[in-house]
Design an enzyme around this catalytic site. Structure first.
Site, mmCIF file in Angstrom:
data_model
loop_
_atom_site.group_PDB
_atom_site.id
_atom_site.type_symbol
_atom_site.label_atom_id
_atom_site.label_comp_id
_atom_site.label_asym_id
_atom_site.label_seq_id
_atom_site.Cartn_x
_atom_site.Cartn_y
_atom_site.Cartn_z
ATOM 1 N N GLY A 68 0.823 -1.214 0.000
ATOM 2 C CA GLY A 68 0.000 0.000 0.000
ATOM 3 C C GLY A 68 0.853 1.258 0.000
ATOM 4 O O GLY A 68 0.546 2.228 0.692
ATOM 5 N N ASN A 119 0.969 -2.594 5.376
ATOM 6 C CA ASN A 119 0.212 -1.342 5.498
ATOM 7 C C ASN A 119 -1.066 -1.326 4.665
ATOM 8 O O ASN A 119 -2.010 -0.618 5.020
ATOM 9 C CB ASN A 119 1.136 -0.182 5.084
ATOM 10 C CG ASN A 119 0.359 1.098 4.841
ATOM 11 O OD1 ASN A 119 -0.017 1.787 5.779
ATOM 12 N ND2 ASN A 119 0.081 1.402 3.571
ATOM 13 N N SER A 170 -4.568 -0.239 13.969
ATOM 14 C CA SER A 170 -5.483 0.901 14.134
ATOM 15 C C SER A 170 -5.908 0.957 15.596
ATOM 16 O O SER A 170 -5.870 -0.081 16.290
ATOM 17 C CB SER A 170 -6.713 0.683 13.246
ATOM 18 O OG SER A 170 -7.731 1.607 13.560
ATOM 19 N N TYR A 184 -14.597 -3.739 9.914
ATOM 20 C CA TYR A 184 -13.252 -3.132 9.955
ATOM 21 C C TYR A 184 -12.585 -3.314 11.328
ATOM 22 O O TYR A 184 -11.446 -3.811 11.390
ATOM 23 C CB TYR A 184 -13.324 -1.657 9.543
ATOM 24 C CG TYR A 184 -11.995 -0.949 9.553
ATOM 25 C CD1 TYR A 184 -11.091 -1.072 8.499
ATOM 26 C CD2 TYR A 184 -11.613 -0.153 10.647
ATOM 27 C CE1 TYR A 184 -9.863 -0.431 8.520
ATOM 28 C CE2 TYR A 184 -10.380 0.488 10.672
ATOM 29 C CZ TYR A 184 -9.510 0.357 9.605
ATOM 30 O OH TYR A 184 -8.289 0.995 9.628
HETATM 31 N N1 LIG Z 1 -6.281 6.856 7.782
HETATM 32 C C1 LIG Z 1 -6.628 6.491 9.003
HETATM 33 O O1 LIG Z 1 -7.330 7.233 9.727
HETATM 34 C C2 LIG Z 1 -6.138 5.169 9.547
HETATM 35 C C3 LIG Z 1 -6.287 4.935 10.921
HETATM 36 C C4 LIG Z 1 -5.853 3.740 11.447
HETATM 37 C C5 LIG Z 1 -5.279 2.788 10.628
HETATM 38 N N2 LIG Z 1 -5.151 3.017 9.302
HETATM 39 C C6 LIG Z 1 -4.553 1.973 8.487
HETATM 40 O O2 LIG Z 1 -3.478 2.509 7.740
HETATM 41 C C7 LIG Z 1 -3.247 1.711 6.589
HETATM 42 C C8 LIG Z 1 -3.049 2.621 5.369
HETATM 43 O O3 LIG Z 1 -4.251 3.309 5.109
HETATM 44 P P1 LIG Z 1 -4.300 4.842 4.663
HETATM 45 O O4 LIG Z 1 -5.070 5.560 5.699
HETATM 46 O O5 LIG Z 1 -2.975 5.332 4.262
HETATM 47 O O6 LIG Z 1 -5.290 4.720 3.411
HETATM 48 P P2 LIG Z 1 -5.122 4.987 1.843
HETATM 49 O O7 LIG Z 1 -4.542 6.338 1.584
HETATM 50 O O8 LIG Z 1 -6.450 4.662 1.257
HETATM 51 O O9 LIG Z 1 -4.052 3.890 1.417
HETATM 52 C C9 LIG Z 1 -4.390 2.543 1.369
HETATM 53 C C10 LIG Z 1 -3.297 1.801 0.616
HETATM 54 O O10 LIG Z 1 -3.665 0.406 0.587
HETATM 55 C C11 LIG Z 1 -3.486 -0.052 -0.731
HETATM 56 N N3 LIG Z 1 -4.377 -1.145 -1.070
HETATM 57 C C12 LIG Z 1 -5.734 -1.213 -0.978
HETATM 58 N N4 LIG Z 1 -6.187 -2.364 -1.503
HETATM 59 C C13 LIG Z 1 -5.088 -3.034 -1.947
HETATM 60 C C14 LIG Z 1 -4.899 -4.260 -2.619
HETATM 61 N N5 LIG Z 1 -5.919 -5.048 -2.955
HETATM 62 N N6 LIG Z 1 -3.634 -4.636 -2.931
HETATM 63 C C15 LIG Z 1 -2.573 -3.846 -2.610
HETATM 64 N N7 LIG Z 1 -2.700 -2.680 -1.987
HETATM 65 C C16 LIG Z 1 -3.939 -2.275 -1.662
HETATM 66 C C17 LIG Z 1 -3.773 1.153 -1.623
HETATM 67 O O11 LIG Z 1 -3.102 0.989 -2.863
HETATM 68 P P3 LIG Z 1 -3.821 0.718 -4.289
HETATM 69 O O12 LIG Z 1 -5.219 1.226 -4.193
HETATM 70 O O13 LIG Z 1 -2.963 1.466 -5.263
HETATM 71 O O14 LIG Z 1 -3.726 -0.758 -4.464
HETATM 72 C C18 LIG Z 1 -3.157 2.272 -0.812
HETATM 73 O O15 LIG Z 1 -1.792 2.415 -1.123
HETATM 74 C C19 LIG Z 1 -4.441 0.764 6.493
HETATM 75 O O16 LIG Z 1 -4.083 -0.514 6.965
HETATM 76 C C20 LIG Z 1 -5.462 1.392 7.427
HETATM 77 O O17 LIG Z 1 -6.371 0.454 7.951
HETATM 78 C C21 LIG Z 1 -5.565 4.194 8.746
#
Ligand SMILES: NC(=O)c1ccc[n+]([C@@H]2O[C@H](COP(=O)([O-])OP(=O)(O)OC[C@H]3O[C@@H](n4cnc5c(N)ncnc54)[C@H](OP(=O)(O)O)[C@@H]3O)[C@@H](O)[C@H]2O)c1
Length: 250
Positions: free
Chosen positions: A13, A90, A143, A159
């Site tokens: 990701g 990630n 998370s 989730y």
């Molecule tokens: N943002 C928050 O508030 C928050 C809070 C707690 C935890 N998190 C965690 O942080 C992590 C990153 O999330 P983010 O907030 O940075 O969100 P984001 O900007 O939507 O990034 C998500 C990433 O996951 C990748 N991804 C999704 N489906 C995929 C697949 N099938 N194969 C490979 N890659 C995939 C996406 O890449 P592609 O779409 O290009 O494949 C993207 O790079 C996640 O695990 C999320 O649960 C986020």
């Protein structure tokens, strides 16, 4: 961080948000980062932006919800870079759904990416680290929802269950690696609200509103936590880091 210079990290990701920020920071520390995601154009843009840094960013297109895609990625890394020293699990998604009338496919998609994909990548990384007997490090981007249910459960569905699974898997893996007398560390980093594309990608209006109600974390705040845990000496393990916006009550 000197001991990681020239080592290889796989960041899943890496195309946006937290994964992109982690990749940028690791490359600045001289690490070769294999950035894995579906959107190759985003990865290639990052590769260009990081071309003058100490380390290197290598785009690798793949889908974490498909086992063969993960296995192919590890094979490619073995052929081209010997193996993986750091794995940052990630990739993560949420879906606009609920438990009382949501779609089964949405729940399965969340588990495939957040849990099963993470487990497959972890298994393949452990094989690579054990074969070369390295001081490897696996970092799971968990998370706060892996430790408590959010204040509002609208759009939340499975989730938190997927992230509770990450908490359990991290501890189970820690004990398995210890039992096997490996030198591999596993760490969970659990953020609260971070300003990324996750709400938009999951079409969650409720999360977009929660995000706007506080000053959220920046992806760079999570990248700093990753650097902190990697910079500890081989004998010290940071098990868990929870990091929330100061203004986020629950
Ligand atoms: N943002 C928050 O508030 C928050 C809070 C707690 C935890 N998190 C965690 O942080 C992590 C990153 O999330 P983010 O907030 O940075 O969100 P984001 O900007 O939507 O990034 C998500 C990433 O996951 C990748 N991804 C999704 N489906 C995929 C697949 N099938 N194969 C490979 N890659 C995939 C996406 O890449 P592609 O779409 O290009 O494949 C993207 O790079 C996640 O695990 C999320 O649960 C986020």
């Amino acid at each position: 961080m000197d001991r990681w210079t020239g080592k290889v990290a796989l960041v899943t990701g890496a195309s946006s948000g937290i994964g992109a920020a982690i990749s940028i920071e690791l490359v600045k520390y001289g690490i070769v980062v294999i950035g894995f995601a579906r959107r190759l154009d985003r990865l290639q843009k990052l590769e260009k932006e990081l071309s003058n840094e100490k380390g290197k960013f290598v785009p690798l297109q793949g889908d974490i919800s498909k086992e063969q895609s993960i296995i192919n990625a590890f094979k490619w890394i073995q052929v081209n870079y010997s193996g993986v020293d750091i794995l940052v699990n990630n990739s993560g998604i949420l879906r606009n759904s609920n438990l009382t009338d949501g779609k089964t496919d949405d729940w399965k998609a969340i588990f495939d990416v957040n849990v099963i994909g993470l487990c497959i990548a972890t298994r393949e990384a452990c094989k690579s680290m054990k074969e070369r007997d390295v001081n490897g490090h696996i970092i799971n981007i968990n998370s706060l929802s892996g430790h408590r249910i959010p204040a509002s459960v609208e759009d939340t569905n499975v989730y938190p269950a997927s992230k509770y699974a990450v908490t359990a898997i991290t501890e189970t893996l820690r004990r398995e690696l210890l039992h096997q007398k490996t030198k591999i560390k596993v760490t969970s980093i659990s953020p609260g609200l971070v300003k990324t594309e996750i709400a938009e990608a999951g079409n969650s209006q409720a999360l977009t509103e929660r995000m706007a109600s506080v000053r959220p974390l920046d992806p760079e705040d999570i990248a700093s936590a990753v650097i902190f845990t990697l910079s500890t000496p081989p004998h010290a393990l940071v098990e868990e880091i929870r990091i929330r916006p100061l203004e986020q009550p629950i």
